[in-house]
Motif scaffolding. Structure first.
Motif, PDB file in Angstrom:
ATOM      1  N   TRP A 179       0.696  -1.127   0.211  1.00 54.55           N
ATOM      2  CA  TRP A 179      -0.350  -0.002   0.284  1.00 54.55           C
ATOM      3  C   TRP A 179       0.895   1.215  -0.058  1.00 54.55           C
ATOM      4  O   TRP A 179      -0.005   2.310   0.306  1.00 54.55           O
ATOM      5  CB  TRP A 179      -0.661  -0.193   0.946  1.00 54.55           C
ATOM      6  CG  TRP A 179      -0.225  -0.186   2.855  1.00 54.55           C
ATOM      7  CD1 TRP A 179      -0.201  -1.742   2.754  1.00 54.55           C
ATOM      8  CD2 TRP A 179       0.258   0.695   3.404  1.00 54.55           C
ATOM      9  NE1 TRP A 179       0.586  -1.224   4.036  1.00 54.55           N
ATOM     10  CE2 TRP A 179       0.837  -0.325   4.647  1.00 54.55           C
ATOM     11  CE3 TRP A 179       0.364   2.082   3.549  1.00 54.55           C
ATOM     12  CZ2 TRP A 179       2.205  -0.264   5.354  1.00 54.55           C
ATOM     13  CZ3 TRP A 179       1.767   2.795   4.224  1.00 54.55           C
ATOM     14  CH2 TRP A 179       1.953   1.416   5.631  1.00 54.55           C
ATOM     15  N   ALA A 180       1.981   0.952   0.201  1.00 50.13           N
ATOM     16  CA  ALA A 180       3.031   2.172   0.178  1.00 50.13           C
ATOM     17  C   ALA A 180       3.077   2.966  -0.960  1.00 50.13           C
ATOM     18  O   ALA A 180       3.522   1.872  -2.119  1.00 50.13           O
ATOM     19  CB  ALA A 180       4.107   2.082   1.064  1.00 50.13           C
ATOM     20  N   ASP A 181       3.469   3.909  -0.723  1.00 48.69           N
ATOM     21  CA  ASP A 181       4.214   4.993  -3.035  1.00 48.69           C
ATOM     22  C   ASP A 181       5.336   4.729  -2.201  1.00 48.69           C
ATOM     23  O   ASP A 181       6.233   4.166  -1.887  1.00 48.69           O
ATOM     24  CB  ASP A 181       3.294   6.013  -1.987  1.00 48.69           C
ATOM     25  CG  ASP A 181       4.189   7.115  -1.522  1.00 48.69           C
ATOM     26  OD1 ASP A 181       5.524   7.348  -1.198  1.00 48.69           O
ATOM     27  OD2 ASP A 181       3.230   7.860  -0.911  1.00 48.69           O
ATOM     28  N   PRO A 182       6.128   5.364  -3.564  1.00 47.38           N
ATOM     29  CA  PRO A 182       7.798   4.972  -4.076  1.00 47.38           C
ATOM     30  C   PRO A 182       8.584   5.664  -3.182  1.00 47.38           C
ATOM     31  O   PRO A 182       9.204   5.112  -2.732  1.00 47.38           O
ATOM     32  CB  PRO A 182       7.512   5.375  -5.932  1.00 47.38           C
ATOM     33  CG  PRO A 182       6.603   5.076  -6.100  1.00 47.38           C
ATOM     34  CD  PRO A 182       5.403   5.677  -4.938  1.00 47.38           C
ATOM     35  N   GLY A 183       8.066   7.385  -2.518  1.00 44.08           N
ATOM     36  CA  GLY A 183       8.724   7.409  -1.572  1.00 44.08           C
ATOM     37  C   GLY A 183       8.703   7.361  -0.277  1.00 44.08           C
ATOM     38  O   GLY A 183       9.294   7.585   0.669  1.00 44.08           O
ATOM     39  N   TYR A 184       8.368   5.657   0.156  1.00 40.27           N
ATOM     40  CA  TYR A 184       7.799   5.812   1.491  1.00 40.27           C
ATOM     41  C   TYR A 184       9.270   5.952   2.177  1.00 40.27           C
ATOM     42  O   TYR A 184      10.273   4.837   1.717  1.00 40.27           O
ATOM     43  CB  TYR A 184       7.395   4.601   1.416  1.00 40.27           C
ATOM     44  CG  TYR A 184       6.644   3.800   2.586  1.00 40.27           C
ATOM     45  CD1 TYR A 184       6.161   4.316   3.415  1.00 40.27           C
ATOM     46  CD2 TYR A 184       8.305   2.655   2.895  1.00 40.27           C
ATOM     47  CE1 TYR A 184       5.692   3.442   4.982  1.00 40.27           C
ATOM     48  CE2 TYR A 184       7.504   1.835   4.613  1.00 40.27           C
ATOM     49  CZ  TYR A 184       6.570   2.284   4.952  1.00 40.27           C
ATOM     50  OH  TYR A 184       5.709   1.891   5.811  1.00 40.27           O
ATOM     51  N   ARG A 185       9.285   5.757   2.939  1.00 35.82           N
ATOM     52  CA  ARG A 185      10.337   5.919   3.803  1.00 35.82           C
ATOM     53  C   ARG A 185      10.624   4.994   5.459  1.00 35.82           C
ATOM     54  O   ARG A 185      11.036   5.175   6.222  1.00 35.82           O
ATOM     55  CB  ARG A 185      10.668   7.634   4.660  1.00 35.82           C
ATOM     56  CG  ARG A 185      11.033   8.050   3.500  1.00 35.82           C
ATOM     57  CD  ARG A 185      12.631   8.002   3.210  1.00 35.82           C
ATOM     58  NE  ARG A 185      12.888   8.823   1.912  1.00 35.82           N
ATOM     59  CZ  ARG A 185      13.143   8.384   0.291  1.00 35.82           C
ATOM     60  NH1 ARG A 185      12.658   6.891   0.048  1.00 35.82           N
ATOM     61  NH2 ARG A 185      13.436   8.771  -0.954  1.00 35.82           N
ATOM     62  N   GLY A 186       8.917   4.740   5.683  1.00 31.04           N
ATOM     63  CA  GLY A 186       9.471   3.740   6.844  1.00 31.04           C
ATOM     64  C   GLY A 186       8.177   4.735   7.505  1.00 31.04           C
ATOM     65  O   GLY A 186       7.819   5.871   8.095  1.00 31.04           O
ATOM     66  N   PHE A 206      -6.576  -3.848  12.083  1.00 31.97           N
ATOM     67  CA  PHE A 206      -7.094  -2.305  11.459  1.00 31.97           C
ATOM     68  C   PHE A 206      -5.931  -1.656  12.257  1.00 31.97           C
ATOM     69  O   PHE A 206      -5.952  -1.349  13.533  1.00 31.97           O
ATOM     70  CB  PHE A 206      -8.525  -2.039  11.586  1.00 31.97           C
ATOM     71  CG  PHE A 206      -8.635  -0.394  11.021  1.00 31.97           C
ATOM     72  CD1 PHE A 206      -9.080  -0.401   9.728  1.00 31.97           C
ATOM     73  CD2 PHE A 206      -8.353   0.756  11.580  1.00 31.97           C
ATOM     74  CE1 PHE A 206      -9.183   0.593   8.709  1.00 31.97           C
ATOM     75  CE2 PHE A 206      -8.627   1.738  10.649  1.00 31.97           C
ATOM     76  CZ  PHE A 206      -9.248   1.580   9.758  1.00 31.97           C
ATOM     77  N   ASN A 207      -4.864  -0.669  11.147  1.00 30.21           N
ATOM     78  CA  ASN A 207      -4.301   0.247  11.859  1.00 30.21           C
ATOM     79  C   ASN A 207      -4.635   1.685  11.691  1.00 30.21           C
ATOM     80  O   ASN A 207      -5.429   1.731  10.520  1.00 30.21           O
ATOM     81  CB  ASN A 207      -3.365   0.543  10.543  1.00 30.21           C
ATOM     82  CG  ASN A 207      -2.085  -0.523  10.838  1.00 30.21           C
ATOM     83  OD1 ASN A 207      -1.900  -0.993  12.151  1.00 30.21           O
ATOM     84  ND2 ASN A 207      -1.347  -1.318   9.610  1.00 30.21           N
ATOM     85  N   ILE A 208      -4.507   1.754  13.357  1.00 20.77           N
ATOM     86  CA  ILE A 208      -5.621   3.133  13.529  1.00 20.77           C
ATOM     87  C   ILE A 208      -4.791   4.595  12.427  1.00 20.77           C
ATOM     88  O   ILE A 208      -5.454   5.470  12.591  1.00 20.77           O
ATOM     89  CB  ILE A 208      -5.593   3.454  15.169  1.00 20.77           C
ATOM     90  CG1 ILE A 208      -6.760   2.625  15.190  1.00 20.77           C
ATOM     91  CG2 ILE A 208      -6.063   5.203  15.406  1.00 20.77           C
ATOM     92  CD1 ILE A 208      -7.211   1.991  16.775  1.00 20.77           C
ATOM     93  N   ILE A 209      -3.586   4.379  13.193  1.00 24.79           N
ATOM     94  CA  ILE A 209      -2.189   5.198  12.853  1.00 24.79           C
ATOM     95  C   ILE A 209      -1.321   4.637  11.613  1.00 24.79           C
ATOM     96  O   ILE A 209      -0.486   3.534  11.585  1.00 24.79           O
ATOM     97  CB  ILE A 209      -1.506   5.648  14.589  1.00 24.79           C
ATOM     98  CG1 ILE A 209      -3.028   5.921  15.282  1.00 24.79           C
ATOM     99  CG2 ILE A 209      -0.214   6.879  13.498  1.00 24.79           C
ATOM    100  CD1 ILE A 209      -1.851   6.439  16.987  1.00 24.79           C
ATOM    101  N   ASN A 210      -1.336   5.893  10.973  1.00 24.15           N
ATOM    102  CA  ASN A 210       0.458   5.352  10.167  1.00 24.15           C
ATOM    103  C   ASN A 210      -0.156   4.490   8.594  1.00 24.15           C
ATOM    104  O   ASN A 210       0.603   3.564   8.927  1.00 24.15           O
ATOM    105  CB  ASN A 210       1.144   5.113  10.061  1.00 24.15           C
ATOM    106  CG  ASN A 210       2.197   6.706  10.879  1.00 24.15           C
ATOM    107  OD1 ASN A 210       1.421   7.483  10.380  1.00 24.15           O
ATOM    108  ND2 ASN A 210       2.931   6.845  11.658  1.00 24.15           N
ATOM    109  N   GLY A 211      -1.189   4.849   8.213  1.00 28.20           N
ATOM    110  CA  GLY A 211      -1.228   3.879   6.869  1.00 28.20           C
ATOM    111  C   GLY A 211      -1.975   2.337   7.290  1.00 28.20           C
ATOM    112  O   GLY A 211      -1.595   1.751   8.094  1.00 28.20           O
ATOM    113  N   GLY A 212      -1.924   1.399   6.122  1.00 30.68           N
ATOM    114  CA  GLY A 212      -1.989   0.147   6.020  1.00 30.68           C
ATOM    115  C   GLY A 212      -3.389  -0.597   5.954  1.00 30.68           C
ATOM    116  O   GLY A 212      -3.885  -1.210   5.498  1.00 30.68           O
ATOM    117  N   GLY A 213      -4.047   0.453   6.786  1.00 27.87           N
ATOM    118  CA  GLY A 213      -6.004   0.233   7.540  1.00 27.87           C
ATOM    119  C   GLY A 213      -6.668  -0.938   7.333  1.00 27.87           C
ATOM    120  O   GLY A 213      -5.735  -1.589   8.408  1.00 27.87           O
TER     121      GLY A 213
END
Length: 163
Positions: free
Chosen positions: A104-111, A142-149
């Motif tokens: 689900w991360a975009d190409p500029g994902y840094r962690g 379900f991730n509440i904070i910082n993506g992943g859903g």
């Protein structure tokens, strides 16, 4: 007098036999490996005869996630040592950027650091004559904070040494 003492010993022996029989069907603590979509370590400890706390330390997407769960166990009477369970809890973890970013991360994902909630349902089997436990479960999160859903793919087999 001897007859009464013998009767008391027989009743005591039978009582201990039934006690030992019931303890053989369950365990207090299990420590082992968890293998599935993510892999790691698992520790399950019963705080009551039908309630357990489980801690999972697992890796996924070049990261590390810690999960804590509260589980209610119910006997399946037809199979000795087999129980089904359900419960819930929470997780916290972090992922690193690199060659295998989360899908689900975009190409500029840094962690990132993630926090979320978990559910769990599964089967738990304790071998009667061996200190081994197998557990097969489905653990949506379900991730509440910082993506992943929503993560709906977490199925795993745990193998634990019990004591």
């Amino acid at each position: 007098m001897v007859k009464t003492s013998l009767s008391v010993l027989i009743v005591l022996f039978l009582g201990l036999s039934f006690l030992n029989e019931s303890q053989a069907q369950t365990y207090a603590t299990g420590i082992g490996l968890r293998a599935g979509v993510s892999n790691g370590l698992t520790v399950k400890h019963f705080i009551q005869s039908d309630v357990a706390l489980e801690g999972i330390l697992h890796t996924r997407w070049r990261g590390l996630v810690i999960t804590g769960l509260y589980e209610v166990h119910k006997d399946i009477r037809e199979v000795r040592g087999l129980r089904w369970f359900y419960g819930g809890g929470a997780h916290i973890g972090s992922w690193n950027s690199g060659n295998s970013n989360p899908p689900w991360a975009d190409p500029g994902y840094r962690g990132s650091t993630i926090v979320g909630i978990d559910g769990i349902i599964g089967l738990d089997y304790k071998f009667v004559d061996a200190p081994i436990n197998l557990s097969l479960d489905y653990k949506p999160a379900f991730n509440i904070i910082n993506g992943g859903g929503f993560w709906g793919d977490e199925v795993a087999l745990s193998i634990r040494f019990t004591f």
